[in-house]
Design an enzyme around this catalytic site. Structure first.
Site, PDB file in Angstrom:
ATOM      1  N   ASN A 264       4.657 -27.992 -51.472  1.00 56.59           N
ATOM      2  CA  ASN A 264       5.383 -27.293 -50.399  1.00 56.59           C
ATOM      3  C   ASN A 264       4.827 -27.610 -49.019  1.00 56.59           C
ATOM      4  OD1 ASN A 264       3.015 -25.892 -50.833  1.00 56.59           O
ATOM      5  ND2 ASN A 264       3.963 -23.893 -51.075  1.00 56.59           N
TER       6      ASN A 264
ATOM      7  N   ARG B 126      -3.913 -19.867 -42.736  1.00 54.59           N
ATOM      8  CA  ARG B 126      -4.423 -18.629 -43.310  1.00 54.59           C
ATOM      9  C   ARG B 126      -4.774 -17.691 -42.171  1.00 54.59           C
ATOM     10  NH1 ARG B 126      -2.149 -20.263 -46.967  1.00 54.59           N
ATOM     11  NH2 ARG B 126      -2.801 -20.536 -49.150  1.00 54.59           N
TER      12      ARG B 126
ATOM     13  N   GLN C 107      -2.405  -9.631 -47.929  1.00 53.04           N
ATOM     14  CA  GLN C 107      -0.991  -9.877 -48.185  1.00 53.04           C
ATOM     15  C   GLN C 107      -0.581  -9.147 -49.456  1.00 53.04           C
ATOM     16  OE1 GLN C 107      -0.094 -14.117 -45.986  1.00 53.04           O
ATOM     17  NE2 GLN C 107      -0.497 -14.194 -48.170  1.00 53.04           N
TER      18      GLN C 107
ATOM     19  N   HIS D 131       4.996 -14.157 -45.594  1.00 51.09           N
ATOM     20  CA  HIS D 131       4.492 -15.473 -45.987  1.00 51.09           C
ATOM     21  C   HIS D 131       5.570 -16.207 -46.783  1.00 51.09           C
ATOM     22  CE1 HIS D 131       0.741 -17.916 -47.428  1.00 51.09           C
ATOM     23  NE2 HIS D 131       1.732 -18.678 -46.985  1.00 51.09           N
TER      24      HIS D 131
END
Length: 386
Positions: free
Chosen positions: A147, A285, A314, A333
């Protein structure tokens, strides 16, 4: 037989989709550096489906159960006594995603007596305590590059959204207004600006390539300098450090992994070295940037905008200051979990499982920790506390 514990994000609020906006996906066989896309022996899903949520199960259930293995899928991971914590104690394999990370801390790993493999469905394995994995003999693998381009596209989108003041302008339309002056008062052209990336690996280099046609000057810093032909092709300006680079840039994008040398990198001091009114993009991050320093810089005007899709923890709590700070373009995210990316990281997760269950070597580019130390991609991208 193995027990596989898969931690995925919740299904859509209206239920698992019965149909999709598009009928097919482009076929990606090879990545820009020549690495082949995942090549499992088989798949049990349709590319373009929602695979990363609980009901999608990464398309793994029939494969694992047909071999006699057990698959447990949950989104319950953070509260004391969560399904994740209860099931972890006798689990052989944990699968998690960066978007909904199951934090494999040293304490949790110590309770997982059977754990031998931790797989990141996607890229970025900092939710796993790598030192503890090394100490406990746990192999850590991720679906490298699956990704990366998805994230690079997200960076370009967020850069343009901030510089062109897109989100507030869209809000005027939703609210029934036509307030052109309000929209234009913070809108600029990207053309002619200086854009820099912290790290120029798979994602960082893809960002640079995608921004080059905008007629900007491109800067980068990285532990390893890019080949001279690449620098010449893109007109890149190399800097030895982030501190040396950021004073020259109108836009800075963070594309580095989280490890001890990058944690807290963008603090008050480094943000203070940036040009007043610069933009900061962080899809890497959250803990690479100091949470409160970012908010202070936006409120003071040192930063003109901050966008990203990475938070800590998260999911982010409702009172996280990045939800309400001014001039931000934050999203959950999502940059690396498009339906396109899910087809690749689900296939790569199955490929890793096939190899591990069959006792075959896992691709070197997928490895983060193996054999009692950093390995493969991990040796090039991460560092340990030791």
């Amino acid at each position: 037989m193995a027990k596989v514990l898969c931690v995925l994000y919740d299904d859509p609020v209206d239920g698992y989709p019965s149909g999709y906006a598009r009928d097919d996906l482009p076929v990606i066989d090879r990545y820009p550096d020549g690495q082949t896309a995942p090549t499992p022996k088989g798949t049990d899903f349709t590319p373009g489906q929602l695979l990363g949520s609980v009901s999608g199960e990464l398309g793994l259930r029939s494969f694992l159960e047909s071999r006699g293995h057990t698959l447990v899928v949950t989104s319950d991971k953070d509260r004391p006594g969560s399904v994740f914590e209860r099931e972890l104690v006798d689990t052989d394999v944990v699968i998690s995603q960066p978007f909904w990370p199951a934090y494999l801390t040293a304490e949790r790993m110590a309770t997982a007596r059977n754990l031998r493999l931790a797989v990141t469905a996607g890229i970025g394995s900092d939710h796993v305590d790598l030192d503890a994995a090394i100490a406990h003999g746990v192999t850590v693998a991720e679906v490298t590059f699956s990704n990366s381009i998805s994230v690079a596209e997200h960076v370009v989108m967020m850069t343009l959204s901030l510089v062109r003041n897109y989100l507030p302008s869209h809000r005027w339309v939703l609210d029934g207004g036509w307030n052109i002056a309000d929209c234009a008062q913070r809108s600029y052209d990207l053309e002619g600006m200086h854009v820099g990336t912290v790290a120029a690996g798979r994602i960082g280099l893809a960002v640079l390539r995608r921004l080059a046609p905008f007629d900007v000057t491109l800067h980068y810093t990285d532990r390893k300098r890019l080949p001279e032909p690449v620098e010449r092709e893109l007109g890149l300006v190399f800097h030895e450090s982030g501190a040396a680079m950021v004073p020259h840039c109108d836009v800075v994008t963070i594309n580095a992994p989280l490890h001890p040398q990058t944690e807290g990198m963008f603090d008050d001091a480094l943000i203070g070295r940036m040009k007043r009114g610069a933009y900061l993009i962080n899809t890497a991050r959250a803990r690479i940037a100091d949470r409160d320093a970012v908010e202070r810089a936006l409120r003071s005007g040192q930063l003109a905008g901050y966008a990203g899709d990475v938070w800590f923890p998260q999911p982010a709590p409702a009172d996280h200051p990045w939800r309400t700070m001014p001039h931000h373009g934050m999203t959950p995210h999502i940059s690396g979990t498009t339906l396109s990316a899910q087809a690749r990281y689900a296939a790569g997760t199955r490929e890793i499982l096939e190899d591990w269950l069959d006792g075959s070597p896992i691709r070197d580019e997928y490895l983060i920790v193996a054999g009692g130390g950093l390995a493969g991609t991990g040796a090039a991208s991460y560092s340990t506390r030791g």
